[in-house]
Write a protein that holds these residues in place. Structure first.
Motif, short mmCIF file in Angstrom:
data_model
loop_
_atom_site.label_atom_id
_atom_site.label_comp_id
_atom_site.label_asym_id
_atom_site.label_seq_id
_atom_site.Cartn_x
_atom_site.Cartn_y
_atom_site.Cartn_z
N TRP A 634 3.19 21.52 12.81
CA TRP A 634 2.28 20.25 12.43
C TRP A 634 2.39 19.75 11.34
O TRP A 634 2.97 20.30 10.58
CB TRP A 634 0.60 20.76 12.45
N ARG A 635 2.55 18.36 11.35
CA ARG A 635 2.62 17.47 10.04
C ARG A 635 1.27 18.04 8.90
O ARG A 635 0.24 18.79 9.54
CB ARG A 635 2.47 16.35 9.95
N ARG A 636 1.31 17.85 7.92
CA ARG A 636 0.45 18.13 6.82
C ARG A 636 -1.16 17.72 7.06
O ARG A 636 -0.92 16.39 7.60
CB ARG A 636 0.74 17.51 5.33
N ASN A 637 -1.95 18.38 7.08
CA ASN A 637 -3.34 18.02 7.27
C ASN A 637 -3.51 17.64 9.00
O ASN A 637 -4.50 17.23 9.06
CB ASN A 637 -3.91 16.85 6.39
N ARG A 638 -2.64 18.37 9.56
CA ARG A 638 -2.75 18.04 11.04
C ARG A 638 -3.09 19.71 11.92
O ARG A 638 -2.30 20.39 11.27
CB ARG A 638 -1.62 17.18 11.78
N PRO A 639 -3.53 19.72 12.66
CA PRO A 639 -4.34 18.78 13.58
C PRO A 639 -5.70 18.48 12.98
O PRO A 639 -6.20 19.33 12.39
CB PRO A 639 -4.49 19.38 14.99
N ASP A 640 -6.40 17.43 13.18
CA ASP A 640 -7.63 16.87 12.49
C ASP A 640 -8.59 16.56 13.42
O ASP A 640 -9.91 16.27 12.92
CB ASP A 640 -7.34 16.03 11.27
N ASN A 641 -8.18 16.22 14.62
CA ASN A 641 -9.20 15.91 15.54
C ASN A 641 -10.13 14.86 15.16
O ASN A 641 -11.21 14.85 15.15
CB ASN A 641 -9.91 17.02 16.14
N LYS A 642 -9.48 13.73 14.92
CA LYS A 642 -10.01 12.45 14.12
C LYS A 642 -10.88 12.05 15.39
O LYS A 642 -10.60 12.04 16.45
CB LYS A 642 -9.10 11.40 13.68
N ASP A 643 -12.09 11.69 14.94
CA ASP A 643 -13.34 11.17 15.67
C ASP A 643 -13.65 12.16 16.96
O ASP A 643 -14.39 11.77 18.04
CB ASP A 643 -12.91 9.71 16.46
N GLY A 644 -13.10 13.35 16.85
CA GLY A 644 -13.32 14.16 18.03
C GLY A 644 -12.76 13.91 19.22
O GLY A 644 -13.24 14.58 20.60
N VAL A 645 -11.66 13.26 19.19
CA VAL A 645 -11.10 12.81 20.67
C VAL A 645 -9.54 13.15 20.55
O VAL A 645 -8.78 12.88 21.48
CB VAL A 645 -11.40 11.50 20.81
N GLU A 646 -8.82 13.93 19.31
CA GLU A 646 -7.49 13.89 19.55
C GLU A 646 -7.08 15.40 19.94
O GLU A 646 -7.30 16.35 19.21
CB GLU A 646 -7.19 13.56 18.05
N HIS A 647 -6.65 15.44 21.35
CA HIS A 647 -6.50 16.64 21.85
C HIS A 647 -5.29 16.70 22.36
O HIS A 647 -5.01 17.76 23.47
CB HIS A 647 -7.44 16.94 23.27
N HIS A 648 -4.16 15.99 22.15
CA HIS A 648 -2.86 16.01 22.70
C HIS A 648 -1.71 15.88 21.37
O HIS A 648 -2.16 15.29 20.22
CB HIS A 648 -2.75 14.82 23.67
#
Length: 779
Positions: A634-648
């Protein structure tokens, strides 16, 4: 004089010989239309038909020595069979008793052979497309020396032109009075130019050294250099007369006269016995022949020889005058082996107005049993087929006193009319120049040779070749696209099959694979019946990348799909037995990053990884297997699941990962799967490799056979002392599209194993020239 309707009927359609290659008077021109319709013979066919003469090598021939001649081995006590194929335009026969398009028809198939390089050899394809030179004789009496001078003048100017019939034969035709008992309709012909003026050729035009009267009528009443093979007819009631009058067994007469100033024959004007005697000539019977046994000097010796050869004297052999068309000396009786009796049988049905197939879905064809020559000399040969039809509105037989056609009260004339109901007048499309019209095609030269010593006399040979020319169906028409001939072959497990082909480097510009203007062929086994990928390791142009993991080199092939979302890409990948890439190690991750980076360092675009936490936030699994993953980048500060929809997961430029929403669409989705080139086992097709046209090849090594056939003889063997071995590092490797392979390959003779065997040509298998394949069934 009673003449067969086979050549005395209203003829309407073209004929094209496809195998062996019919010329339709073509030679080596690049143009779509033939350069000269008068080059060798009168075909009456469309100018675009026909095949160019073949070339021996991968380049255009520079002279006649560079032209190809297919070589067929003669029959022995068992036959050598050659299946002829053609198409004809206006049908033949009837589909059933109620067929309104019933066509009364016939095909007359003949050949001419001469010992290659013999004393009386005249056959040549030519290199110049001009018509052979002919200077007509003077109107007044010509002396012997003047005759010889005229002959030599013409021959010197014909050295590079095509010739079938001899100059002497045409000169005799030109001088001899035409048959005035023939039907002429309303055509008027001058009295000069002799038998060259016919109703169909009323101006006496020259077509090579062909005699127009002989061309237009069969059986002909004077000697001809052509030997009958078969007369195929819709009306088999004609056959008894064909048997009785065929030149194969019946004597034909000429008037023999001599010049006063030298002891050589002069062309005679007399065309019958009475006129010959009036001119102080000798009305002499001549026989066509398959062979002259020169060593025999008496009739008694000839009789004894016939018994020795197992032939019937007076039927198969005879002591008589041979017809040698270019012999100027007094005839001398010889011991002659006569040609076989002509075959006369029912012609195959074909549909009217259709250059197509017969009821069995194949081209019209005839299987010719090649002759056997006692002298064991190689012969140059040409094949000829004539096509004749009638609309059945005419009587089967007619002469100049019979002009009735549609009705007895009408005289045959151009474009007659019929009247209905006293007021309705209709014009018929009748051209009296085309009544009794004959269509014709001829092959380029081929050879009939003695059997090789390894091919026993009692073994049957079945010959297979290639028909067709470069171009799609529209460009090739009325010729055909590539195919093996025969395409489907049924043979015994004891039969020998001789596979060879020839092609041209001078075709008109047209679609096709490989170098423009060129025909190329090869023969490669098909391992999956009906497939278009033959034996070999299939190596398509796929993208791959490799990496080492757990001390094992792994190579993955890549397929791309544009403008997709993660779930859509998952389905697409699984549909081709692939997965979205999910790196399992740093090596894998670095390898796919490098793969997606151009040679100039440019990143080719972000792409999805097969990793998701859609089922449980923070638990990342493989999208296909649902198994948890153990490698992350992962890149820095990821995964962050921005807005609760980032699942891929998504790979970005530096090879690191980002998490994104499932609605994200990317330009290029990537699918990967293990790269495993498909390899098939070489099928066991060949029981015995009997003969090869390539010298110094080890025939016990079957790989050598397949190498030759796949490369059209460019390679003589896989390895060894042949002229060009595949594994020789010092030779230039063959172009994969056969561009530098020879256009002709004299091939191999083999015996196939029992079973079904399919093969194909790798070059002629696209959507312009599709499915050049053959199916051989062995029982």
């Amino acid at each position: 004089m009673k003449l067969l309707s086979s050549l005395l009927s209203a003829a309407l359609g073209d004929i094209y010989l496809h195998f062996p290659r019919g010329s339709n008077n073509r030679l080596n021109e690049h143009s779509e239309n033939r350069a000269n319709a008068n080059r060798l013979f009168d075909s009456e066919n469309n100018n675009q038909g026909g095949y160019n003469v073949g070339d021996k090598t991968d380049v255009e021939a520079e002279d006649m020595d560079g032209q190809s001649k297919a070589v067929y081995f003669q029959s022995g006590s068992s036959p050598s069979e050659l299946t002829l194929e053609w198409t004809n335009q206006h049908g033949c026969g009837r589909r059933d008793a109620n067929d309104a398009n019933w066509v009364d028809c016939s095909y007359t198939i003949q050949y001419m052979c001469q010992p290659a390089g013999g004393d009386f050899h005249t056959l040549q394809n030519g290199f110049d497309t001009d018509t052979a030179t002919y200077t007509p004789p003077p109107m007044d009496m010509e002396g012997g020396q003047a005759y010889l001078d005229r002959m030599e003048y013409d021959k010197e100017r014909t050295l590079d032109k095509g010739v079938h019939e001899s100059w002497h034969y045409y000169d005799n035709c030109f001088k001899r009075e035409r048959n005035r008992g023939l039907f002429v309709a309303d055509r008027s012909r001058n009295r000069d130019r002799g038998a060259t003026r016919t109703r169909q050729n009323e101006n006496g035009a020259q077509y090579g050294y062909e005699c127009p009267e002989e061309r237009d009528y069969y059986p002909y009443w004077h000697p001809s250099p052509w030997i009958d093979i078969a007369h195929l007819t819709s009306e088999t009631a004609q056959c008894p007369e064909v048997f009785d009058n065929s030149g194969n067994r019946a004597a034909k007469n000429l008037c023999v006269q001599y010049y006063d100033d030298m002891d050589i024959k002069m062309p005679s004007m007399a065309n019958n016995e009475e006129a010959c005697h009036a001119a102080s000539g000798t009305w002499t019977s001549f026989y066509n022949f398959q062979e002259i046994i020169d060593s025999i000097s008496s009739e008694q010796q000839c009789i004894e020889k016939s018994g020795e050869l197992g032939k019937v004297y007076g039927d198969d052999m005879i002591w008589a005058y041979p017809f040698i068309s270019n012999d100027m000396l007094a005839p001398d009786e010889k011991c002659l082996i006569l040609p076989p009796k002509v075959i006369c049988e029912k012609a195959q049905y074909t549909r009217a107005n259709h250059l197509g197939n017969t009821n069995n879905e194949k081209s019209p064809s005839f299987t010719w049993t090649l002759p056997n020559f006692y002298s064991e000399e190689t012969r140059d040969c040409a094949l000829r087929i004539r096509y004749n039809i009638t609309t059945n509105d005419y009587p089967d037989e007619f002469d100049k006193r019979q002009t009735a056609t549609y009705f007895d009260i009408l005289k045959l004339e151009d474009d007659p009319t019929v009247t209905m109901f006293d007021e309705l007048t209709l014009q018929l499309a009748i051209n009296t120049a085309q009544v009794s019209r004959v269509f014709q095609d001829r092959s380029h030269l081929f050879q009939i040779a003695p059997r090789p010593s390894v091919v026993d006399d009692d073994r049957k040979i079945v010959n297979v070749g290639v028909r067709g020319r470069r171009g799609n169906i529209v460009q090739a028409y009325p010729s055909v696209e590539y195919d093996f001939s025969p395409q489907n072959l049924d043979v015994s497990s004891e039969d020998l099959v001789h596979i060879q082909w020839e092609g041209s480097n001078t075709n008109p510009a047209s679609d096709g694979e490989g170098r423009e203007h060129t025909d190329r062929n090869n023969w490669v086994p098909i391992v999956v019946p009906g497939a278009s990928i033959p034996y070999g390791a299939y190596d398509p142009a796929v993208e791959t990348f490799s990496f080492v993991e757990n001390e094992e080199t792994i190579t993955l092939e890549v397929n791309r799909f544009p403008n997709v979302q993660p779930e859509e890409l998952k389905s697409l990948c699984e549909g081709i037995d692939s997965t979205i890439p999910a790196p399992t190690s740093e090596a894998y991750n670095d390898a796919i990053k490098a793969f997606n980076t151009g040679v100039n360092g440019n990143w080719k675009g972000n792409f999805f990884l097969g990793i998701t936490d859609k089922d449980e936030e923070g638990v990342w699994n493989n999208i296909h297997s649902d198994q948890p993953i153990s490698f992350f980048n992962w890149r820095r500060n990821r995964p962050d699941n921005k807005d609760g929809v980032e699942h891929h997961a998504l790979m970005i430029k530096n090879g690191q990962w980002d998490d994104v929403e499932k609605a994200r669409t990317i330009t290029k989705g990537i699918c990967v799967r293990p790269h495993l080139p498909k390899e098939y086992e070489l099928p066991e097709m060949i029981e015995e490799w009997v003969w090869s046209s390539v010298e110094n090849v080890e025939k016990s090594e079957m790989d050598n056979f397949y190498v030759q056939m796949a490369s059209s003889g460019y390679y003589g063997c896989k390895e060894g002392n042949c002229e060009r071995a595949l594994n020789n590092p010092d030779i230039t490797k063959m172009n994969a599209k056969l561009n530098d392979a020879p256009a002709q390959f004299l091939g191999n003779i083999v015996r196939f194993k029992s079973g079904e065997h399919q093969s194909m040509c790798t070059r002629n298998n696209n959507f312009s020239n599709r499915a050049q394949k053959t199916d051989i069934t062995v029982v």
